[in-house]
Design a protein around this motif. Structure first.
Motif, PDB file in Angstrom:
ATOM      1  N   GLU A  25       0.973  -1.414   0.228  1.00 24.77           N
ATOM      2  CA  GLU A  25       0.042   0.050  -0.026  1.00 24.77           C
ATOM      3  C   GLU A  25       0.761   1.219  -0.428  1.00 24.77           C
ATOM      4  N   ILE A  26       1.950   0.938   0.728  1.00 27.96           N
ATOM      5  CA  ILE A  26       2.938   2.107   1.142  1.00 27.96           C
ATOM      6  C   ILE A  26       3.570   2.997  -0.330  1.00 27.96           C
ATOM      7  N   ALA A  27       3.682   1.438  -1.584  1.00 30.38           N
ATOM      8  CA  ALA A  27       3.922   1.391  -2.471  1.00 30.38           C
ATOM      9  C   ALA A  27       3.247   2.411  -3.609  1.00 30.38           C
ATOM     10  N   ALA A  28       2.316   1.825  -3.644  1.00 23.90           N
ATOM     11  CA  ALA A  28       1.152   2.469  -3.883  1.00 23.90           C
ATOM     12  C   ALA A  28       0.795   3.703  -4.137  1.00 23.90           C
ATOM     13  N   ARG A  29       0.345   4.433  -2.738  1.00 26.13           N
ATOM     14  CA  ARG A  29       0.336   5.317  -2.524  1.00 26.13           C
ATOM     15  C   ARG A  29       1.762   6.697  -2.623  1.00 26.13           C
ATOM     16  N   LEU A  30       2.521   5.941  -2.553  1.00 31.54           N
ATOM     17  CA  LEU A  30       3.993   6.304  -3.208  1.00 31.54           C
ATOM     18  C   LEU A  30       4.356   6.780  -4.524  1.00 31.54           C
TER      19      LEU A  30
END
Length: 126
Positions: free
Chosen positions: A71-76
């Motif tokens: 999720e962090i990778a997607a949001r960033l």
């Protein structure tokens, strides 16, 4: 990160102005292994030195609840490998905690209840 600060790093037409591997200083291997389903959460401790806006954004995403690496990778909008390097750096600064994903108990392939549930679901779709 405020919208104005984020605007410095993004261009509507071109996308990110700073290339992903620049964010991690060209590193693609984190010092600590992360699974895409690993959960991370901010500890409330900030790194003693300023690491950059992407690190700040990670800490903001993780400050109220555990968030998965994916999720962090997607949001960033960063590749997972780069995101893992950022998380590894923050973990080294004691700004994050991590929890490995829990294994899912596998059902027996001949579990009658499971097979009946699948069959019921298929019948409803037909």
């Amino acid at each position: 990160m405020t919208d104005a600060q984020e605007g410095m790093w993004l261009d509507d037409e071109a996308g990110r102005l700073v290339r992903p591997y620049t964010v991690s200083n060209g590193r693609t291997q984190p010092a600590i292994h992360f699974d895409l389903l690993s959960l991370v959460m901010a500890t409330g401790t900030r790194p003693k030195t300023y690491l950059g806006p992407d690190y700040d954004q990670v800490l903001t995403l993780c400050e109220n609840r555990p968030v998965s690496v994916a999720e962090i990778a997607a949001r960033l909008r960063l590749p997972a490998a780069i995101t893992k390097v950022l998380l590894s750096d923050l973990l080294g600064h004691e700004a994050l905690t991590t929890q490995a994903p829990r294994p899912i108990e596998a059902a027996s392939p001949t579990d009658r209840k499971l097979l009946e549930a699948v069959l019921d679901g298929l019948r409803k779709r037909i």
